[in-house]
Enzyme design. Sequence first.
Site, PDB file in Angstrom:
ATOM      1  N   HIS A 230      77.444 -31.261 121.718  1.00 29.15           N
ATOM      2  CA  HIS A 230      77.531 -30.990 123.152  1.00 29.15           C
ATOM      3  C   HIS A 230      78.943 -30.610 123.602  1.00 29.15           C
ATOM      4  O   HIS A 230      79.268 -30.724 124.780  1.00 29.15           O
ATOM      5  CB  HIS A 230      77.013 -32.199 123.949  1.00 29.15           C
ATOM      6  CG  HIS A 230      75.535 -32.419 123.777  1.00 29.15           C
ATOM      7  ND1 HIS A 230      74.878 -33.568 124.168  1.00 29.15           N
ATOM      8  CD2 HIS A 230      74.578 -31.614 123.267  1.00 29.15           C
ATOM      9  CE1 HIS A 230      73.586 -33.460 123.887  1.00 29.15           C
ATOM     10  NE2 HIS A 230      73.381 -32.293 123.342  1.00 29.15           N
TER      11      HIS A 230
ATOM     12  N   CYS B 189      94.281 -15.095 133.109  1.00 28.79           N
ATOM     13  CA  CYS B 189      93.692 -13.816 133.552  1.00 28.79           C
ATOM     14  C   CYS B 189      93.179 -13.894 134.994  1.00 28.79           C
ATOM     15  O   CYS B 189      92.747 -12.898 135.559  1.00 28.79           O
ATOM     16  CB  CYS B 189      92.564 -13.391 132.598  1.00 28.79           C
ATOM     17  SG  CYS B 189      90.994 -14.243 132.885  1.00 28.79           S
TER      18      CYS B 189
ATOM     19  N   VAL C   5      81.243 -36.126 124.046  1.00 28.37           N
ATOM     20  CA  VAL C   5      82.276 -35.107 124.251  1.00 28.37           C
ATOM     21  C   VAL C   5      83.654 -35.757 124.383  1.00 28.37           C
ATOM     22  O   VAL C   5      84.632 -35.080 124.665  1.00 28.37           O
ATOM     23  CB  VAL C   5      81.950 -34.264 125.518  1.00 28.37           C
ATOM     24  CG1 VAL C   5      80.639 -33.502 125.350  1.00 28.37           C
ATOM     25  CG2 VAL C   5      81.896 -35.138 126.793  1.00 28.37           C
ATOM     26  N   ASP C   6      83.716 -37.087 124.175  1.00 28.93           N
ATOM     27  CA  ASP C   6      84.936 -37.828 124.529  1.00 28.93           C
ATOM     28  C   ASP C   6      86.062 -37.769 123.499  1.00 28.93           C
ATOM     29  O   ASP C   6      87.206 -38.116 123.807  1.00 28.93           O
ATOM     30  CB  ASP C   6      84.591 -39.290 124.875  1.00 28.93           C
ATOM     31  CG  ASP C   6      83.853 -40.035 123.763  1.00 28.93           C
ATOM     32  OD1 ASP C   6      84.024 -39.675 122.579  1.00 28.93           O
ATOM     33  OD2 ASP C   6      83.104 -40.981 124.085  1.00 28.93           O
TER      34      ASP C   6
ATOM     35  N   THR D  11      72.085 -43.912 120.977  1.00 30.37           N
ATOM     36  CA  THR D  11      71.507 -42.796 121.743  1.00 30.37           C
ATOM     37  C   THR D  11      70.099 -43.161 122.197  1.00 30.37           C
ATOM     38  O   THR D  11      69.346 -43.768 121.448  1.00 30.37           O
ATOM     39  CB  THR D  11      71.491 -41.473 120.948  1.00 30.37           C
ATOM     40  OG1 THR D  11      70.848 -40.463 121.735  1.00 30.37           O
ATOM     41  CG2 THR D  11      70.802 -41.589 119.595  1.00 30.37           C
ATOM     42  N   SER D  12      69.785 -42.760 123.436  1.00 31.73           N
ATOM     43  CA  SER D  12      68.439 -43.026 123.949  1.00 31.73           C
ATOM     44  C   SER D  12      67.432 -42.067 123.316  1.00 31.73           C
ATOM     45  O   SER D  12      66.236 -42.226 123.493  1.00 31.73           O
ATOM     46  CB  SER D  12      68.412 -42.854 125.472  1.00 31.73           C
ATOM     47  OG  SER D  12      68.730 -41.519 125.797  1.00 31.73           O
TER      48      SER D  12
END
Length: 235
Positions: free
Chosen positions: A115, A146, A99-100, A184-185
């Site tokens: 993600h 709002c 997400v960076d 990635t794991s």
Amino acid sequence: MEQARKWLDGASRIAALTGAGVSAESGIPTFRGAGGLWRQFRPEDLATPEAFARDPLLVWEWYDWRRRLIAAASPNPGHAALAEIERRAGAFALITQNVDGLHERAGSRCVLKLHGDIWQVRCTGCGAEKRDDRTPLPSLPPRCECGSLLRPGVVWFGEPLPAGIWAQAEQAASGAEVFLVIGTSAAVYPAAGLAWLAKSAGAKVIEINPEETGLSAAADVSLRGKSGDLLPLLI
Ligand code: OAD
């Protein structure tokens, strides 16, 4: 490495799935393994809709801290190599769990963010979405015009992936001649399933990771090392 390079050079349709490991050399902590965020923090306290409903300030303090870490970081040679692969390839999709925003900062254009994006905020009341790059945020938890609470524009545990992006990722994975799985794991589904999808559709799967993962068995080649070292060598 030689074999992987040949496959990559000979392919016109390439896709890649990246995870936190690709940003590790930029100084961004991964989630699992030594020094991983989930060793220090519990995902159910910080990365679920229930956690946010219970304590939005705590969740926002954690995201604000991560946003500051990311803002101070720079893309590394692994990110740059992926942007270069995109420039050279006929068709290329970069599917990321990160997400960076470091892929975009390195010059990647077609980035499918499974993600979400830590720089996006979304109103829990009116649904308005916008980008907010400020670090630190001036007040926590931030609010929409709002009056309702804003939330980070990321996907939390228990939430669905953005449907349109997922459809594009599946299409890219099933059409790829070469599928790269980097940093990635492969512990989180459905993202990790894309590598199996690519393999069953006939892609050569190349894994780059210093450690063995649940996807290593699916990989045609596993290159053991850091993506910031190996990706530049691959291209
Ligand atoms: P993980 O932290 O689970 O895995 C990071 C992987 O990167 C590990 O397999 C490491 O061996 C590898 N790694 C470490 N340093 C590396 C380097 N320099 N070069 C290449 N690989 C390296 O991160 P993800 O697989 O991205 O989701 O985690 C997936 C999802 O779980 C995340 O998107 C996040 C997390 O919970 C949500 O928050 C929904």
